[in-house]
Each structure stands twice: as C-alpha cells, then as structure tokens.
Design an enzyme around this catalytic site. Structure first.
Site, PDB file in Angstrom:
ATOM      1  CG  ASP A 121      -1.869   1.121   1.297  1.00 36.05           C
ATOM      2  OD1 ASP A 121      -2.729   1.207   0.405  1.00 36.05           O
ATOM      3  OD2 ASP A 121      -1.768   1.930   2.233  1.00 36.05           O
TER       4      ASP A 121
ATOM      5  CD  GLU B 197      -2.298   2.049  -3.539  1.00 37.64           C
ATOM      6  OE1 GLU B 197      -3.391   2.423  -3.982  1.00 37.64           O
ATOM      7  OE2 GLU B 197      -1.976   2.160  -2.337  1.00 37.64           O
TER       8      GLU B 197
END
Length: 870
Positions: free
Chosen positions: A468, A505
């Site tokens: 993340d 990400e």
C-alpha cells in the site's frame, strides 16, 4: 520558543542540524538534556534541572554523505556535538532540546530535537538482533524488544499480574528476558518507561509487542506462541504443493476482502462466513467460482489486509448489525446508509488499512480470535487456495499505523517514542497517507518491514505482497524486501522466495514527493527492479476521468467517449471528445505493450514515439523497463468498482447486455495486455457497490459479494454513504432507481463465461505475458495506429509461434479493420471464443481476399491463424 515542537535534528552522534532565522556566528548554541524531563520555559528562561553539551557551528555545513542521506535537511545549519558515546546514550533516555543564546547569554530560541538519526547511528547493530518471542531448541524462550530511549522495560504477565524485569543490552538498545517453553500460551505486555514528546513527560506505558506472533481477542495482549508448534500446523503443511510458479508478466490476480468473499454466502456454514475458514469450505459457491477462475487462468488471489487491524471488534458477538430491514427500502433511498452510519464504528466491517500488529492474522477473520488459533486458520486458508490452483497475495500496509502518540493503538510510538514515524519539520507526525506515516527510511522500521514480510512468507507461505502506498517507502527498503525473499529456498525455508510477487502503489505525493527525503519506491524509479506498480495511465484512459473526480460522468474509451456520448458538458464538444479519445487510445496501446518506456509505436499524431516520450498529465506515460513491472487494472477495492463506473458514465437506456459487453471490453485489457493483470473480484460477474466510491467502512450491506443471483449484483441497495459520496448523490439517485441497471442472472453468467474465455486465450498463448521489452517490441504491434485510426477501435497484432489479431471495438456499430499485409492469410475467431456460443461475437470474420476483419459492436475479438508468405 516551544519545547513541544522538535525543529532540531540530531542526525548522528556528532551532528545536530537546525534551521533558524538570522546569522549563526554570534549565537551560542547548546544541546541540553534533562533525565527527568524537567525542562520548562518560564518568563523566557529555560528552567528545570538539566545538563548541557556545547554545539560548535560547522561553517561548511553538512558533509556530502550527510546531504545525500538527509536531502531535506541539506540547507540547515550544522553543529558538532562534542560528547562521548556513553553521555549521548544517557542523554537520549531523557528529554532533549537545543538552545540558542546571544552573546550576553539571553535565551533566543529553544526547541526539541528529532532523534531517529542519532538512534540509528548509535544502535546500528540492532538490525541484526531477532526481536519478539523466540523459541530455542534447548527448551528456552527469549522475548526481546528494541527500546533504546527507555529508562526501564519490564514484562507484564496478564494471568497473575506480575511483572518480570528485562535486562538491557547497552550496545544495541534491546531489552530481553529469558524463560522456557512453559511460558507457551501466557499473555504479556511490555511496561515501558520513557520520555514521550507528545506529552513532554516521562510516561509509563503498557504496550503489546510490535513483533507479536499471537494475540488475545481485540489485541489487548500478546501471547507467547511457537509457530512451529504441531498444534498450529495443518496436516500436510510441510509438504504443501503449490501451484506452479508464475512469472510476474504471466500473473493474473483477483483482489478480494476476506469478509466480502463469504459473509453473504449461504453455502458456507454460518460460523465460518466472513472468515479465513470459509476458504476451506470446498463446495461453497465462492470456492467453486474461484476454481473456475483458476482453471481458466487466474493465478493469484489478492487478499485485502488480513493482518491484525484496529477498527473492528474481533468477537462476532460484540459486532453490531443493522436493526432495520435494509432490503425493504427503496433502491435510491438514503435510509440504508443512515442505518449503516449508526453502527459503522461497531460493526464487523473494515477494509483493514489501519494496522495494529503487522505480523499476526486479523482476529475478526478467525472463528475464535483469542490466541493462536487464527494462525492455524490462516494457514488452512492458504492451503485450501493453493489446492484450488491459486497462489495467495497479501495486501501489506507498512506505510502508516492507525495512531501515534500515547494512544492505546500506538504500539510503535509507545515503545520508542518519536522514532518509528516520519516527522515533519516541527516534529509533528506526517499523515499524508491518511494516518500516522511510518518511516521505513529509519533502520529499525525498515527492519520491521523486512522481518514481517519474511514472517508471512516463511511461516504462512504467502506467495506475494502488494505494498500500500509503496512510494512512501524508500526504494532501498523495497529492494531489501526483494533481496530477503530471493534468499529463501525450499530446502532451507520451505518456500521458493524467487517465486514470490512484489507489486504496489507507486503514487508520488506527500512529504516524500519528488525524492525530498530519499529515492522513493515510485513508478518511474522502480524500472528495472522487477517490482510491479499499478498503471493508472491505462486505467484512466479506459474508464475516463481521474480517480478523485467530482463529476463522475467524464467518459473514457470503454465508457463511451465520442462513440456513446452521454451528453454531459464535462466531456466537451464532439471534436474535443474525438481528440481526447485518440489520446486515450494511445495510452491504452502503451499499456497493452506493458507500459514500457522504450516501446515505440505510431501515435495518433502520426509520429513514431516511445512510451517514455508520450505524456500523461505531464509525466512519461510509459515508465517500465520490463512488462512484468506493469500491473494492468481497470478497477480495485478503492474508487468505484467497474460496474458502478460504467453506470455513471454510459448514457441512459443502454440495454443490460450491452452494459455487460462494455464491462467485458474494459476487463479484456487486464487479460490481453503484456504484464500482470489485476481485477477486483466480482467485476467478472458485474458486481456493484451501489455506487459507493470508498466503501472501506460501509459495512457488509454495500460491500459483500452476493453469490445468489436472486439477490442481484449489489446495485440499487440505496444511496451510498454520505460521508464520502454525497456530492455524487444528484448523479446517483436516478441511476439507482433504474431497474434496467440491475442485470439478470443470465446476463451475469454470460459475462462470467465471456471473461473466462479471455482468460483461457491468455493462458494458452505465450504471446501474452512476454518476459522482456525486446520481445514486446518485436512481437506486439498496432498496425492501424496513426491519424486515420478508427475512433473507438484498437487493433493489436501479436506475432510469434502463432499469429494473433486482437480487435477492441468500443463503438456501438460493427467495425471493419483492413490490414492489406494480411491479404491471403488464414485467420478465424479464436477457438475459445467460437466455443463460447455468443451469437453476436460469432459474427466476427476475416476476409482473406481483402484483408478485412469484421468485429461486432462493443466487443473484443481475438483471431488466430497465419499470415501469408510474401
């Protein structure tokens, strides 16, 4: 003058840096420390017992090496600290500040000091120490915690209330206590006495172990547990046979929440719904569907956070549920979200991006959250999914914690206050990621990331990790993870670390943006590392608009821009739409080619360009060095799921089957591109969240996958929660009230079958998922690119041991594509699509006399055959 802020930085044992106004030379600067945290500012004077270390200005500032390590401090004044190591370590176990006085001795400035740099310097060898609970072959147990700034640390036993002293290794700052295997099952916390900058005093804090391997329900205590205990190991775990390893460029990933997957699945026993154990129910509806996907070519199941997170009561009987019959309310009613709002902080639902303990399975996903049983159920889940043909990816969230300071949820910050989090210029904790940002650039936070990943890889046999907000990590930290995994071998560790995926990400924003503090693990900077990043370029081109748009009607390639205009002013006049569509088609081609920086093709302008030269919002569109570094996706758990995006963007009146065709067209890019394909689970069956764009806390009602066709696809469950969707309600309400937007069971199954056909095509051809940029350049082309390309139609050719022609037609009319070079060739619709029985797609034909391929409206057709010999 403010002791509650830390504007000075003690970056190593000999250096303090500080930025303040005015000349430095006429000021006397000191580092002061108070072992009892007695410093105060009264009437402009510094009071309270303290000791002083003089600071000597360095006219040349930081050294070159220091500037490279601390780029955001490069323009600060630098001072030399003149003290021996023992004195510095003593100072660091109290309150530390920096002062400036004029030549008359009057106090001009005083501020606290940020300490992570000097702690990393002094205690560098701590990175080699095993932390947490460790069992030894001789029957011993050691529990260790790194707490170099603590004045004292003791072990608290919850069963008898006693505390046990721990001894400190002054070289590493690690505190430890030794026992024996008889401690197994005992519940403990650390009692840490340390200065905390959040309160400006010495605090005595009771805190769980950051390296916990097991926890009590609701994470109140750590539990002494041996993950090699036979009682925690499923049968055949040691000989678990995994599906064959998959190169990143060949991977196909489906993303799902543990709870979403089964909480509404009536074929799962009630006590197992929403838990790890549901995946061990082989004949459930959900597991049968996963086996269909795996047989067709899905390789990995990506689980939203399944580590211990903070915001859900872990005991099922403590979780609140709605007290109203939500199904009886109108499809466009605001009442459903009102009822969810009443219980959202007490129900059993959250995505889990609020980490508490990084290396323990989440208790609310276990049938019994109290103790190490959740370990067994997680392992059983992995074994069941591997048995179904799927490898398992974990979503990991090391970039932030749920809280800092002295909060009950601030595990890291109560062990080493001010260390594990990234601090802004004045000492406040950065929160650009939504919560308290961690600082993996600090050695022991970086170590925690690597150690935790290895825990999941070795002890839980996890096959991949999705990071993340990965660009909030240093690139060096992610590469350290990769290197640590690569060292794992089946012979020594029971797993092949080189077969483990890493992707994440790569968004560049916040206080680290533009490499302000370190070289980031961002999209452009991971090229050549083998680490994957999500491709937002193709995503935005396919869907239309951008991730955080306020008008959801902006259209893209697969949502009707120019070809199916929705007449909203946000899309501009037809010529503007046409120009934007041409740009979108170029971005899609770059994405289909693995988003490579070096890939060359003819753009809509007629010029031959490379992916790295073509621009997306002012940045290079192509940035990967190898196709396996590109994660191609059109939806994920956040922002609207694909069906809801198309509901907003497509014009009213489009029949359900045509909406399904547009959904399939969008999904085809994830299956037929070079690189890794990624899909939000359920999109292949038209799953909706009733237009909720950020359903992290919207409860089961808006999130659960509805496996029973009689329950619909999730569309029309009421207006989505006002706390993150109210600005879109004017667009949403009329859509939710439209019964045409709830697909029938037949349309859902039609979509699933067509998607499986695309997966099988990818699975059976080596031309999808090529390994290198050179292969992609040699084998993938777009023969009709350029100024005369048909709006809404993309033609891709793949050449190798076979010839494939893929034609994507987003237009509402039949498309013909003429390729003169293929006149006299032998092409037909791919056998998997011919066998599918779609009468519309069956009209896809090739005329060898003219070299014309014909594809029906809103379809993707794959032709296979051979080119003529010239």
């Amino acid at each position: 003058m403010d002791l509650t802020r830390q504007r000075a930085h003690w970056i190593d044992r000999s250096t303090v840096v500080w930025r303040f106004e005015g000349p430095v030379g006429d000021r006397r600067c000191d580092l002061v420390f108070s072992p009892d945290a007695a410093l105060q500012i009264i009437d402009g004077a510094l009071t309270g017992p303290h000791e002083t270390l003089p600071l000597r200005i360095r006219p040349s500032g930081l050294s070159t090496a220091q500037r490279q390590k601390w780029p955001h401090l490069a323009d600060h004044a630098a001072f030399t600290v003149e003290a021996d190591e023992d004195t510095i370590k003593y100072a660091l176990r109290g309150q530390v500040a920096v002062t400036a006085r004029d030549d008359g001795g009057w106090l001009l400035v005083v501020t606290g000091a940020q300490l992570p740099g000097v702690l990393d310097d002094l205690y560098a060898d701590a990175v080699h120490v095993d932390l947490g609970c460790r069992f030894h072959d001789d029957g011993g147990v050691t529990i260790s915690v790194w707490a170099p700034t603590a004045k004292n640390v003791a072990l608290e036993w919850s069963d008898d209330g006693e505390t046990q002293p721990m001894w400190r290794d002054d070289h590493t700052g690690v505190w430890r206590v030794d026992g024996d295997w008889g401690w197994t099952g005992r519940r403990y916390r650390f009692r840490v006495e340390a200065f905390h900058p959040a309160t400006q005093r010495i605090e005595t804090m009771s805190v769980t172990d950051p390296y916990s391997v097991a926890l009590t329900a609701n994470s109140t205590h750590s539990v002494v547990a041996n993950l090699l205990d036979p009682l925690l190991i499923p049968a055949d775990w040691a000989t678990l046979r995994k599906p064959p390893p998959v190169a990143p460029a060949r991977a196909q990933v489906h993303e799902v929440s543990v709870r979403d997957f089964s909480i509404y699945d009536r074929s799962v026993p009630e006590q197992r719904r929403g838990t790890f154990a549901a995946f061990g129910t082989p004949n459930s509806t959900g597991m049968r569907h996963l086996r269909r996907l795996a047989d067709a070519g899905v390789t990995h199941l990506h689980l939203l956070p399944a580590f211990d997170f903070a915001t859900v009561p872990e005991r099922r009987e403590e979780q609140a549920t709605p007290q109203t019959d939500l199904a009886a309310l109108p499809p466009d009613s605001p009442e459903q979200q009102v009822e969810i709002a009443k219980i959202r902080d007490k129900d059993g639902y959250n995505w889990g991006y609020d980490p508490l303990h990084y290396s323990v399975p989440e208790g609310s996903f276990a049938t019994d959250p109290d103790g190490p049983g959740r370990t067994t159920e997680f392992r059983e889940m992995v074994a069941a999914l591997n048995g179904a043909g799927l490898r398992v990816v974990m979503d990991v969230v090391y970039n932030h914690t749920i809280a800092g300071g002295v909060s009950a949820h601030a595990v890291l910050d109560r062990v080493v206050p001010g260390y594990y989090h990234r601090l802004l210029a004045d000492g406040r904790v950065a929160d650009s990621t939504c919560c308290a940002n961690t600082a993996p650039e600090h050695a022991m936070m970086g170590k925690l990331v690597v150690d935790s990943v290895l825990r999941w890889a070795v002890d839980y046999k996890v096959d991949g990790f999705r990071f993340d907000l990965m660009a909030h990590h240093p690139k060096a930290n992610i590469l350290a993870v990769r290197e640590a995994l690569d060292r794992l071998t089946p012979q020594r560790d029971g797993v092949d670390g080189r077969a483990i995926l890493i992707y994440g990400e790569g968004w560049d924003f916040g206080e680290v943006a533009g490499n302000q503090r370190f070289t980031q693990a961002s999209q452009h900077q991971l090229a050549g590392t083998g680490v994957g990043t999500f491709n937002d370029r193709l995503r935005d081109a396919v869907r239309g608009g951008q991730a955080f748009e306020t008008n959801p009607r902006s259209q893209g390639y697969a949502s009707g821009l120019f070809t199916d205009p929705n007449e909203d002013d946000v899309n501009g006049p037809p010529e503007q739409q046409r120009a934007l569509l041409r740009h979108q088609q170029d971005l899609i081609k770059i994405g289909l080619a693995g988003n490579l920086a070096t890939y060359r093709f003819v753009a809509a302008s007629g010029a031959t360009v490379s992916g790295g030269d073509y621009l997306y919002n002012g940045s290079p569109a192509g940035y990967c060095a190898a196709p396996g570094e590109c994660v191609t996706y059109v939806d994920a758990h956040d922002n609207e799921i694909l069906y809801d995006t198309l509901a907003f963007k497509l014009p009213a009146g489009i029949a359900p089957i045509d909406r399904a065709r547009m959904q399939l067209l969008a999904l085809s890019f994830t299956a037929l591109s070079q690189g890794m394909g990624f899909v939000a689970a359920g999109s292949e069956r038209l799953r909706s969240k009733s237009l909720d764009r950020n359903s992290f806390d919207s409860g089961d009602w808006f999130n659960a996958i509805r496996w029973d066709p009689a329950e619909g696809n999730g569309f029309g469950l009421g207006l989505p929660p006002s706390w993150d969707n109210e600005d879109k309600w004017p667009f949403a309400a009329p859509l939710l009230a439209d019964p045409l937007l709830v697909p029938s069971a037949e349309v859902v199954e039609w979509t699933v079958e067509r998607y499986l056909e695309l997966l099988r095509i990818r699975r059976d051809s080596p031309l999808f998922g090529l390994a290198t940029a050179v292969e992609v350049q040699d084998r993938v082309s777009f023969p009709l690119s350029g100024p005369t390309e048909t709006p809404g139609v993309i033609t891709m050719r793949l050449s190798g041991v076979e010839e494939l022609l893929v034609i994507f037609n987003a237009a509402p009319a039949t498309a013909t594509q003429k390729l003169p070079d293929l006149r006299g060739g032998d092409f037909a619709l791919h056998p998997h699509q011919r066998a599918g029985g779609d009468p519309v797609l069956a009209k896809s034909v090739f005329d060898p006399a003219t070299g014309i391929f014909t594809v029906p409206a809103r379809s993707v057709a794959v032709f296979t055959g051979s080119a003529p010999r010239r």
